[in-house]
Design a protein around this motif. Structure first.
Motif, PDB file in Angstrom:
ATOM      1  N   UNK A 214     -11.926  -4.768  -5.709  1.00  0.00           N
ATOM      2  CA  UNK A 214     -12.712  -4.124  -4.825  1.00  0.00           C
ATOM      3  C   UNK A 214     -12.418  -2.384  -4.914  1.00  0.00           C
ATOM      4  N   UNK A 215     -12.989  -1.539  -4.462  1.00  0.00           N
ATOM      5  CA  UNK A 215     -12.373  -0.129  -4.263  1.00  0.00           C
ATOM      6  C   UNK A 215     -11.449   0.136  -3.504  1.00  0.00           C
ATOM      7  N   UNK A 216     -10.478   1.399  -4.081  1.00  0.00           N
ATOM      8  CA  UNK A 216      -9.686   1.846  -3.660  1.00  0.00           C
ATOM      9  C   UNK A 216      -9.036   1.763  -2.688  1.00  0.00           C
ATOM     10  N   UNK A 217      -7.788   1.876  -1.751  1.00  0.00           N
ATOM     11  CA  UNK A 217      -7.834   2.276  -0.799  1.00  0.00           C
ATOM     12  C   UNK A 217      -6.782   2.137  -0.405  1.00  0.00           C
ATOM     13  N   UNK A 398      -2.987   0.248  -3.919  1.00  0.00           N
ATOM     14  CA  UNK A 398      -4.417   1.177  -3.260  1.00  0.00           C
ATOM     15  C   UNK A 398      -5.377  -0.439  -4.182  1.00  0.00           C
ATOM     16  N   UNK A 399      -4.856  -1.131  -4.458  1.00  0.00           N
ATOM     17  CA  UNK A 399      -6.152  -2.290  -4.998  1.00  0.00           C
ATOM     18  C   UNK A 399      -5.539  -3.424  -4.149  1.00  0.00           C
ATOM     19  N   UNK A 400      -4.357  -3.745  -3.731  1.00  0.00           N
ATOM     20  CA  UNK A 400      -3.390  -4.803  -3.513  1.00  0.00           C
ATOM     21  C   UNK A 400      -3.823  -4.632  -1.604  1.00  0.00           C
ATOM     22  N   UNK A 401      -3.708  -3.401  -1.476  1.00  0.00           N
ATOM     23  CA  UNK A 401      -3.155  -3.525   0.544  1.00  0.00           C
ATOM     24  C   UNK A 401      -4.652  -4.029   0.950  1.00  0.00           C
ATOM     25  N   UNK A 402      -4.135  -3.959   2.600  1.00  0.00           N
ATOM     26  CA  UNK A 402      -5.463  -5.035   3.276  1.00  0.00           C
ATOM     27  C   UNK A 402      -5.702  -5.879   2.927  1.00  0.00           C
ATOM     28  N   UNK A 403      -4.238  -7.272   2.440  1.00  0.00           N
ATOM     29  CA  UNK A 403      -4.359  -8.276   2.503  1.00  0.00           C
ATOM     30  C   UNK A 403      -5.533  -8.607   1.074  1.00  0.00           C
ATOM     31  N   UNK A 404      -5.671  -7.725   0.794  1.00  0.00           N
ATOM     32  CA  UNK A 404      -6.115  -8.789  -0.983  1.00  0.00           C
ATOM     33  C   UNK A 404      -4.993  -8.994  -1.798  1.00  0.00           C
ATOM     34  N   UNK A 405      -3.952  -8.629  -1.701  1.00  0.00           N
ATOM     35  CA  UNK A 405      -3.014  -9.171  -2.552  1.00  0.00           C
ATOM     36  C   UNK A 405      -2.818 -10.964  -1.991  1.00  0.00           C
ATOM     37  N   UNK A 406      -3.403 -11.353  -1.445  1.00  0.00           N
ATOM     38  CA  UNK A 406      -2.873 -12.672  -0.437  1.00  0.00           C
ATOM     39  C   UNK A 406      -4.018 -13.071  -0.765  1.00  0.00           C
ATOM     40  N   UNK A 407      -5.107 -12.572  -1.267  1.00  0.00           N
ATOM     41  CA  UNK A 407      -6.926 -12.961  -1.294  1.00  0.00           C
ATOM     42  C   UNK A 407      -6.582 -13.660  -2.709  1.00  0.00           C
ATOM     43  N   UNK A 408      -6.485 -12.376  -3.370  1.00  0.00           N
ATOM     44  CA  UNK A 408      -6.229 -12.756  -5.141  1.00  0.00           C
ATOM     45  C   UNK A 408      -5.575 -14.428  -5.211  1.00  0.00           C
ATOM     46  N   UNK A 409      -4.009 -14.268  -5.024  1.00  0.00           N
ATOM     47  CA  UNK A 409      -3.241 -15.468  -4.381  1.00  0.00           C
ATOM     48  C   UNK A 409      -4.139 -16.750  -4.456  1.00  0.00           C
ATOM     49  N   UNK A 410      -4.819 -16.869  -3.003  1.00  0.00           N
ATOM     50  CA  UNK A 410      -5.386 -18.036  -2.400  1.00  0.00           C
ATOM     51  C   UNK A 410      -6.282 -17.916  -3.707  1.00  0.00           C
TER      52      UNK A 410
END
Length: 437
Positions: A214-217, A398-410
Motif C-alpha cells: 500500500x501507499x507509503x506511510x 514506510x511500507x511496513x508501518x501500521x501493522x503491514x509487516x505482520x499482515x504480510x507475514x500472516x
C-alpha cells in the motif's frame, strides 16, 4: 532470436584458472558502487553478506580457530582474485585490479545477534569496507558461547553477487577440509558476456506499478529485514510465492504488480566459475486476477529468448556519470522518499536449495544459513534448507508501518504453512537454475 551458443562463446576468452583481475568496471558494478555516495542520500552502501550458523567441532581456542581460518582465507583468495580487487580510476576509466589486501578477518566475542533479522546486526555495520583502498570483503567469526557461533562473509555488492558469495563460502570449506579448490576461470565480465550474446534490447515501455503493502506511510526513513520460515517445500515454489505477493499487493491497488527476478548469466557458459557479479534482471507484470501460470509463462518466454542477456547501449554511458550523481538521481532522498515512483513492486531473488553439508569441516559445522536482502524497496530472498522454505524479507519502514509487516507475514504463512509448527515470524526453492542471484 537468440544467438547460437557457438557464436557467442567463440567471442569470449576461453575458461582458464584466474589468479589476477585487470578489467573495466561494468555498468552493474558501477551502479552498486554508486549507492550511498551522494551527500543527500538516505541509502547506505550496498553490501551483501552470508551467515553460517553452527558449532565448533572441537574445543578450539580462539587463537587456533583464527589461525586455521586465516590460512584458509589466504588459500581461497589466491585462486579467487575477486577477494583482492581494488577500484582504480574514475568514471568510464574505472578499472578493477587485484592488487588489494586479503579480506579482513575479524573476531567478535560474546555476540548477542542471532543472525535472523536486522535487529542487533551492528557487527555488519563497522568497520567499513573500501573499494579503492581495500579490503573489499571480510570474514567474521562471531562467538555466541558454548561452542556456537556465526561464520560470516561480507562484501561490497560492486564486487560480488549472491551466487558468487556462495561459491566463495564453499571454497573456504574446501580449504578447511584440505580439498582442491575450484577457483575462478572466467577472464571476462558480465558486460563482455552480454555483448557477446548480442541479444537485442526491447523498446522501453512506460509502466505503472504499485507498492507491495500500500501507499507509503509515516516518516521513518530506515529499512528492516527479517527471516520467515515455512514448510514444506512445494513444486513451482517461485511462481507460487510471486502469486501470493501479487495478491497481497492487489488488496491495496488495482495497478499491475511488477516483479523483478535476477537471472544468473553463468548458465550461458558451461563450466564457468566466477564470484563477480553475473546477473541481470527480468521483469514480470501481473494484472489483478492473474494466476501462477501467467508468471510462469512470461518468465519462460523471456528466458527462452535469453532476454537476460540484453545489453542496452545506455550501459556504456552510465559509467561516465559521477557516482554521487548516479546515487542522487536513482536513490532515496528526503525530498522523494515517500513519493518516488517504484521501479518494481517486489524483487524476488531465488537462491535455490542450500546444501549445508558443503559448509562442514573439522573445525566448524553449519546447521543453518541466512543471507542478506537489499534495502530500498520490497525484497525477498527465497531459498530452502532440507524440506523447509526460508524467505529473507526486507521492507522500507514506510511500507511496513501500521501493522503491514505482520499482515504480510500472516498472509504468507496462510499460503505456505508454519515451519515445524514454529510460530515465530523470524524464522527454497527448486525452480530452474536460471532464476538465481
Amino acid at each position: 532470436m537468440p544467438s547460437d551458443s557457438a557464436d557467442y562463446l567463440g567471442k569470449l576468452p576461453g575458461l582458464a584458472p584466474q589468479t589476477s583481475v585487470d578489467r573495466p568496471v561494468t555498468a552493474s558494478e558501477y551502479y552498486h558502487a554508486s549507492v550511498g555516495t551522494s551527500r543527500y542520500t538516505l541509502e547506505s552502501s550496498r553490501y551483501v553478506f552470508f551467515v553460517l550458523h553452527g558449532s565448533c567441532v572441537d574445543a578450539l581456542d580462539e587463537q587456533e580457530l583464527t589461525q586455521k581460518l586465516t590460512q584458509a582465507i589466504a588459500q581461497v583468495s589466491a585462486c579467487n582474485p575477486v577477494l583482492r580487487m581494488r577500484w582504480h580510476g574514475n568514471l568510464g576509466h574505472s578499472r578493477w585490479l587485484s592488487d588489494g589486501p586479503l579480506p579482513r578477518f575479524r573476531v567478535v566475542s560474546e555476540c548477542q545477534w542471532d543472525g535472523q533479522s536486522s535487529a542487533g546486526a551492528d557487527i555488519l555495520d563497522a568497520p567499513g569496507l573500501s573499494l579503492r583502498d581495500g579490503p573489499c570483503a571480510e570474514f567474521i567469526w562471531a562467538s555466541q558461547g558454548q561452542g556456537r557461533g556465526l561464520l560470516i562473509l561480507r562484501s561490497h555488492h560492486a564486487v560480488m553477487d549472491g551466487l558468487g558469495g556462495m561459491h566463495l563460502l564453499s571454497e573456504l570449506f574446501r580449504a578447511l577440509r584440505g580439498e582442491p579448490l575450484l577457483g575462478s576461470n572466467a577472464a571476462f565480465s558480465d558486460a563482455d558476456l552480454m555483448r557477446a550474446m548480442a541479444i537485442t534490447s526491447t523498446k522501453h515501455e512506460p509502466y505503472d506499478t504499485c507498492t507491495l503493502t500500500g501507499a507509503p506511510a509515516g516518516d521513518d526513513v530506515g529499512d528492516d529485514w527479517w527471516r520467515v520460515r515455512f514448510g514444506p517445500v512445494q513444486p513451482r515454489l517461485l511462481s507460487k510465492v510471486a502469486l501470493a505477493l501479487t495478491e497481497f499487493a492487489h488488496q491495496f491497488s488495482d495497478a499491475p504488480v511488477r516483479i523483478a527476478i535476477p537471472v544468473d548469466l553463468r548458465k550461458h557458459v558451461p563450466g564457468m566459475l566466477a564470484s563477480a557479479n553475473f546477473a541481470n534482471m527480468l521483469f514480470v507484470r501481473l494484472n489483478k486476477g492473474a494466476q501462477a501460470t501467467d508468471f510462469d509463462g512470461q518468465l519462460r518466454e523471456q528466458l527462452a529468448a535469453r532476454r537476460e542477456g540484453a545489453y542496452p547501449a545506455i550501459y556504456d554511458w552510465l559509467r561516465w556519470l559521477p557516482l554521487r550523481w548516479f546515487d542522487y538521481l536513482l536513490g532515496r532522498r528526503l525530498a522523494n522518499f515517500t513519493t518516488r515512483k517504484p521501479v518494481e513492486t517486489v524483487l524476488i531473488s531465488n537462491m535455490g536449495k542450500v546444501d549445508l553439508t558443503a559448509f562442514q569441516s573439522s573445525i566448524f559445522k553449519a546447521d543453518d544459513y541466512t543471507v542478506s536482502p537489499m534495502p530500498g524497496n520490497a525484497f525477498v530472498v527465497l531459498y530452502s534448507i532440507g524440506d523447509e522454505i526460508s524467505m529473507m524479507i526486507s521492507l522500507p519502514r514506510i511500507l511496513s508501518s501500521n501493522g503491514r509487516k505482520q499482515a504480510l507475514v500472516a498472509w504468507l504463512k496462510q499460503r505456505f504453512g508454519e515451519a515445524n509448527g514454529d510460530e515465530s515470524s523470524s524464522g527454497g526453492c527448486n525452480e530452474s537454475n536460471a532464476c538465481k542471484s
